[in-house]
Scaffold this active site. Sequence first.
Site, PDB file in Angstrom:
ATOM      1  N   ASP A  46       0.828  -1.205   0.000  1.00 10.78           N
ATOM      2  CA  ASP A  46       0.000   0.000   0.000  1.00 10.78           C
ATOM      3  C   ASP A  46       0.860   1.252   0.000  1.00 10.78           C
ATOM      4  OD1 ASP A  46      -2.742  -1.233   2.100  1.00 10.78           O
ATOM      5  OD2 ASP A  46      -2.189  -1.601   0.010  1.00 10.78           O
ATOM      6  N   ASP A  50       0.742   4.158  -2.720  1.00  8.69           N
ATOM      7  CA  ASP A  50       0.464   5.544  -2.327  1.00  8.69           C
ATOM      8  C   ASP A  50       1.547   6.487  -2.841  1.00  8.69           C
ATOM      9  OD1 ASP A  50      -0.948   4.712   0.945  1.00  8.69           O
ATOM     10  OD2 ASP A  50      -1.834   4.766  -1.066  1.00  8.69           O
ATOM     11  N   SER A  97     -34.081   3.383 -28.019  1.00  9.23           N
ATOM     12  CA  SER A  97     -34.705   2.280 -27.299  1.00  9.23           C
ATOM     13  C   SER A  97     -35.236   1.291 -28.328  1.00  9.23           C
ATOM     14  CB  SER A  97     -35.834   2.800 -26.416  1.00  9.23           C
ATOM     15  OG  SER A  97     -36.760   3.545 -27.179  1.00  9.23           O
ATOM     16  N   LYS A 133     -31.029 -10.575 -24.338  1.00 10.86           N
ATOM     17  CA  LYS A 133     -31.207  -9.191 -23.895  1.00 10.86           C
ATOM     18  C   LYS A 133     -30.834  -9.089 -22.417  1.00 10.86           C
ATOM     19  CE  LYS A 133     -34.533  -5.391 -23.751  1.00 10.86           C
ATOM     20  NZ  LYS A 133     -34.350  -5.068 -22.332  1.00 10.86           N
ATOM     21  N   ARG A 154     -27.139   5.955 -20.790  1.00  7.42           N
ATOM     22  CA  ARG A 154     -28.081   6.249 -21.868  1.00  7.42           C
ATOM     23  C   ARG A 154     -28.871   7.521 -21.586  1.00  7.42           C
ATOM     24  NH1 ARG A 154     -33.382   5.769 -23.090  1.00  7.42           N
ATOM     25  NH2 ARG A 154     -33.888   5.442 -25.280  1.00  7.42           N
ATOM     26  N   CYS A 424     -65.054  13.202 -10.451  1.00  6.24           N
ATOM     27  CA  CYS A 424     -63.632  13.164 -10.108  1.00  6.24           C
ATOM     28  C   CYS A 424     -63.466  13.091  -8.599  1.00  6.24           C
ATOM     29  CB  CYS A 424     -62.945  14.421 -10.654  1.00  6.24           C
ATOM     30  SG  CYS A 424     -61.223  14.585 -10.133  1.00  6.24           S
ATOM     31  N   CYS A 444     -61.911  13.433 -16.119  1.00 10.49           N
ATOM     32  CA  CYS A 444     -62.425  14.542 -15.321  1.00 10.49           C
ATOM     33  C   CYS A 444     -62.527  15.773 -16.215  1.00 10.49           C
ATOM     34  CB  CYS A 444     -61.486  14.814 -14.146  1.00 10.49           C
ATOM     35  SG  CYS A 444     -61.719  16.421 -13.361  1.00 10.49           S
TER      36      CYS A 444
END
Length: 705
Positions: A46, A50, A97, A133, A154, A424, A444
């Site tokens: 390490d 570093d 898509s 897929k 995407r 409604c 509505c």
Amino acid sequence: MAEDIRDKPVDALTATEARRELRLLAQEIETHDRLYYLAEQPTITDAAYDALRQRNSAIEARFPDAIRKDSPSLRVGAPVAAAQGFRKVRHAKPMLSLGNAFEASDVEEFEARVRRFLGLDADAPLALVAEAKIDGLSLSVRYENRDLVLAATRGDGEEGEDVTANVRTIADVPDRLPDDAPDILEVRGEVYLSRREFQRINQDRAAEAAPLYVNPRNAASGALRQLDAAITASRKLRFFAYSWGEASAPLAETQTAALARLGAFGFVINPLTETVVGAAGALKVYGKVEAARPSLDYDIDGVVYKVDRLDWQERLGQVARAPRWAVAHKFQAEQAETVLLDIDIQVGRTGALTPVARLKPVFVGGVTVANATLHNAYEIERKDIRKGDTVVIQRAGDVIPQVVRPILEKRPADAVAYVFPTRCPVCGSEATRGADADDKVTRCAGGLTCAAQKLERLKHFVSRNAFDIEGLGGKRVEELIERGVVTEPADFFMLERRAAAGALDIETWEGWGRASTTKLFDAIRARRTIGLDRFLYALGIRQVGEATARLLARHYGDLEALERAMAAANDPASEAFADLNAIDGIGVSVAADLTAFFHDPQNQTVLAHLTDILEIEPVAAPVATSSPIAGKSIVFTGTLEGMSRGEAKARAEALGAKVVGSVSKKTDIVVVGVDAGSKAKKAAELELTVWTEAEWLAVAAGDDA
């Protein structure tokens, strides 16, 4: 030489030496990152690692102009874009898509559509590539001079998020392509998480008493969007390549050969990929892949079929946001039984009353489902669904939960037929079913006086494919409305001004804060300029989705012209209405909804307030200025023998023409095929320019030269 440079103090390096050492450090640190994070086999201590990173940082601090795009300081262990999250980037070519197929007949119809478009005989071979897929996240990886320079999600297909630092930790994504790769290449595919790795991550989270991920896709999404790339690296994401976007040179002549080249470049291609002939061959692959699904170490949700010949893909083009040359054949939805506890009514932005089933929670299709759509009053009556029923539910396309049917033998004795409301539930206005036999939706009549419609319209206005204002999710929009701060779309763009004037103190509200408020104001400011197509979609006009909004924007050019046309078209007998109705893809029903929207005084006020503060950019069709039909209105009539009607329309639009369905004084060109009828006669009466099919084919082919 590298050893001599490394021994020099940073202050003693020349600019040339600094650039050379930064290149060597980038390569060396990348090697150790992969050994540590991916292979879990570090070869240095390490402390030594570093020291390499510290040396790299010190050189970059002294020579900021020499910082490389693949710098280790921008990779593992460093936050992405500081604390600002992920910057948005625009795709060089849209990430489309796919249309869906759910039955064998849908696949057969896909083949038939392709044949009709290309004018292929029934016995002409049609090669398709069938591939599993992957249920993951779509990703585009861009290479310039064969070096990885950008990786983006995407997003909405036009614009995604820059996740380059995190993608550099994925072993399946090469940092550099071989010398025979194109100078510019965008490789596209799917990021996913293996089931084995998903289980390991959830075991670790359970040990830490952290919430568990629902499925591998959610876990992969969480890993890819970490602000610390070291966390992403620890999740061991994978990547299957399956297509490409921008490329400075062709990869091959077929999809099959192009995939082989991507594999040679170092990408992993899904082994469940075959080249077959027609729908019959594709369906055989579907059966094999579905049978293999349980034994795979990754999730799949169907099979994608693509036309193999790339020149045919080019001819087929796209419709809206989906290519004509590909389709996704989804697996049958997983089903489960549960109890329907109640039926609630939700009111949408167009006033539609949608019944929602409140269910006893049940696990199906990888998630726990407590709510499911019942579609409309007609569906409830047709299926005779009642409160208290035990019902079969499924996730349609593995996404939207829906109630399939009640299990009559388990129906309680006291279950009664559901009575759909005639008013409604939010504003009390009258709610009626559509007068048209095809319109089964109850609506509505309250319009913007209905609080539910206002809320949903405002949510839609700022949603991803509309104005896409980051930081304005549904809950925040609700709060702004409840506090009386936002009552119409233009109010979003006044928030910063009101805050600056001391009329608002949003950053003191619970859950907001200075940083999130500043970020919100930045996002709103960035959306003061928007394309006409997105603006029209954001308005939430009934029957006007993204594709229709794009048609209107390209046909009328700018908002002022569109508003003038809609005002004139309010008279169904007017020439303006005929012109609107003639736009290929509009029709009488959509035209009526458009004119009604623009004629409504409330909507006119909303539009006036928006146009006062926004810059709405015209949208032009992408065409070569040399095209002789650019900007012209064209009608095809009769039977075309040289190409299908669909291909002729697509080619005309690609050359910048507006394809309309009826002949009027505004029509520029009428292309007459075999057995042309009344349209050819009317063109002659109006003394319009009439082309034979041969003349049309010469123009269509000539622009390719």
